[in-house]
Structures are given as C-alpha cells and as structure tokens.
Design an enzyme around this catalytic site. Sequence first.
Site: not given
Ligand code: IMP
Length: 435
Positions: A24, A46, A48-49, A235
Amino acid sequence: MTNARFNLGNVTAILGTQWGDEAKGKLVDILSKEFDIIAKATGGANAGHTIHVPNPLNPAETAKFVFHLVPSGMIHDGKVAVLGNGLVIHIPSLIEELDTLKQYKIDLAGRFFISDRAHIVFDYHKKIDALEEEQKGEAKVGTTLRGIGPAYLDKISRRGVRIGEILDFDSFSDHVRKTFMQLKSQYKGLKHDIDEELKNLRDFIGVLKPFITDTSLFLNKAADNGKTILIEGSQGTHLDIDHGTYPFVTSSNPTIGGIYTGTGIGHGKISSVVGIMKAYVTRVGSGVFPTELTDETGNALREKGGEYGSTTGRPRRCGWFDALVGKYAVMINGLTSINLTKLDVLDDLETIKICTGYKYKGKNLESMPAAVEMYKELEFDYIEMKGWKTDTSKAVKFEDLPENAQNYVLKIEELVRCPVNFIGVGVRRDQIIHR
Ligand code: IMP
C-alpha cells in the site's frame, strides 16, 4: 503518471484487500503529494512500511524511513498527518518515529495531530500478547507481539486508556494502575513494573500535548472547507476481525467500516475507495491460505518480491492470486478501483495460476466461508494463464505491457469485478501504470 489525484475526489481511502502487506505504501506515498492531509484510522505498530526518498538534509542522497505509526506523508513539506481515534498507540514507539523525523529537521508543529480518543498500548499489553500466544500453543495466531489485541480488548472491555487522558497525569496514572491490577489478577504470569512505565510516560507529556486534539472535528472541518484527505488503511480485508479468516485475524476493522469509525468521517464525505491487491497473495502468521505455494515457485515469489515482514522480518507465505479473496474485498469495501501491485514479480514465470473459486461438497461458493474448519473440506478451481517471460519494470503505459501480462490484468479485473486503474511494476515511485 500525470493527472493530479486521478479523479479520486476529495476524500480517498486506500485499503488492503488480502492479508496485509499488499504494498500500500507506494500508492500512499505517490498520492500523499497530491492530498493536503494524510490520516490513519486503525491498527497500530503492527503495520509498517519502509520508504526510500531523497534525504531532506541532502537531496543528492537517499534516506530510508521506517514508519509503523506515523503516516509516511509526513516527509512531504507542508502535509498534515493525523492519527485517528481508531488507532492503538504505543507512545515510546511513536516518540521514536517522531525523533527520527526531527533528526532530519522535519518540522511537526501545526501539521501532526493525534486523536484524544485513540487508545494507548502499554508495555504490559505486549507481555499479555506473548502470554496469550504461548497459551494457544499450536493454535497461536502468529501476532506481531506488539500488544495490539490486548489493547483493543481493553478498549472493548471499557477499561482501556485513551491518549487524551495523559494530559491530566494524576488521574491518568490512577486509571492505568486500576486497569493494570485487573489484568494482573487475570494473567498470573504477568510480570511488569507499572511504576517504571508510568515514570517513563510522564516524560513524554510535553512532546505529545501540542498534537493531541479532537481529530474527528479537525478532519470534518477540513473536508467541509475543501481540503483533500487521503486515509491510509492498515493490514487487509481478510485480517479484519469481522470479515477476515477469524480467529486468525487482527483485532480491528481494516475494512471500510474501520475507516468511518476510526476517523469520524462519515460515508457521505468519502469520494473513492482504492483497494490494493497484490498480483499474487502473501500472508504472515498462521491461518488458512487456500492458494499457498510451499514449493520452488513460492520461494521464487518470496525472493523476487522481497516478501519478508516489515515489522517482524518473518518470511511471508506466498501463493497464487485468489479471485474469491479479491471479489470479497471489492464487495465488503465497495471498492471504486484497484491498484494491482508487484506485477513485475511474476515476470519470470512460464505459467501463472489464478484461483477462480471454492467448492464445498461439490457446490460453488459465492463468498468466503466463515468457519476456518470448513477450509479443510474445500476444493479450489484454478485457471492457468501463459506467463510473459518479459521484463515489465520499464512499462509506462498499459499498452507497453506484453500481451500475456495485459491479459492477466484484464482477467483479474473481470474476476473481481472492479476496474484496475493502477498497476505496480517495480519498487520505485515512478514504476506505476495509470490506466
Ligand atoms: P496482530 O495484529 O499483531 O494482533 O496480529 C494478528 C495477525 O495479523 C497476525 O497473523 C499478523 O501476522 C497479522 N498482521 C498484523 N499486522 C499486519 C500487517 O501489517 N501486515 C500483515 N499482517 C499483519
């Protein structure tokens, strides 16, 4: 690319349509220059880029910025960045990102705002995240361990702490201690020095104070006054707590609903919703992944596409494009256009498959199954298309793409039922086709 803002209108949302990491950042970065305000609505550190841009202190050099919380548009002169109420913010991580910007003499005054309603991620949330994952064992979600789930859980349990509360530090501390004691009685293994964390947070009040405001009011007033707003989603659709592959999902709504609730901007003001769709599919963490390739082709996609998590560095699982995943995202988000990204990663393949649908007990499914258990019994339909075995990275117009690559794009457009208006053919900002 010419044509400022590409007829997207005044308020545009950019959303991930798969399991996150759809690239994105590039379209957001390109469009950030064309919009007045760049806002974020959901998630936290969670996501990041990484972006590579001319060094603000010495434009002859390239500087690398890694953003988790701050919208990358902040690096463009005069742009305003907003962290909406739907985010969960780990304050020391935010301060670290702001410090990097300051090191590059990027002035934040009057152009960075944080919602007073955004919730705080405390260090104890990270510890709880790890404890929860440990407890789940084999069934773990594979979270980023950034404390996102536990922070949203506190928000929904109505014991969460909003960032605006920090301005009255004494009552803030009381609230934090009370919440922490509740959690401590719930999580026996939780070891944490809350006094130390509060002491550290006190030091940040002065830095945060000028930025904290009612961002819903700010954004709505700005939209009413004709300012243009780009909302950067986090996400992807299939990590959505409601619409994703539950329970292997994040704890927020990365879909269009999260944009409304996470910014306070009503649907009537949003003029376009662009879905970011990778030309193949990736996923980090656990959970169903119908088109996953665990063979050499999957490895080749990972290496050529640089598919390693930007937050955790984990290798991403790779697979063929899944049209049902795409179609579902078009439907849930009411997408008005698609940016197909990383088409060039497929350049070397002899043949390319697309998953066109799922079957359950011999019947075609119209949408994604709700129960992950059902996936074990699914059958998947594929079509096979001829690869193009040609470098697409220099294509500027759609017509510059080899015929087989054009056919691939047109097939995706037909299957997901939404126009593909942008096509990414490389990492650089200019490697994008607008059609
Ligand atoms: P959480 O958001 O850290 O609780 O993770 C929950 C799920 O979402 C896990 O499978 C993570 O790998 C995935 N996830 C969270 N943030 C990202 C992101 O920015 N990109 C891809 N997967 C994400």
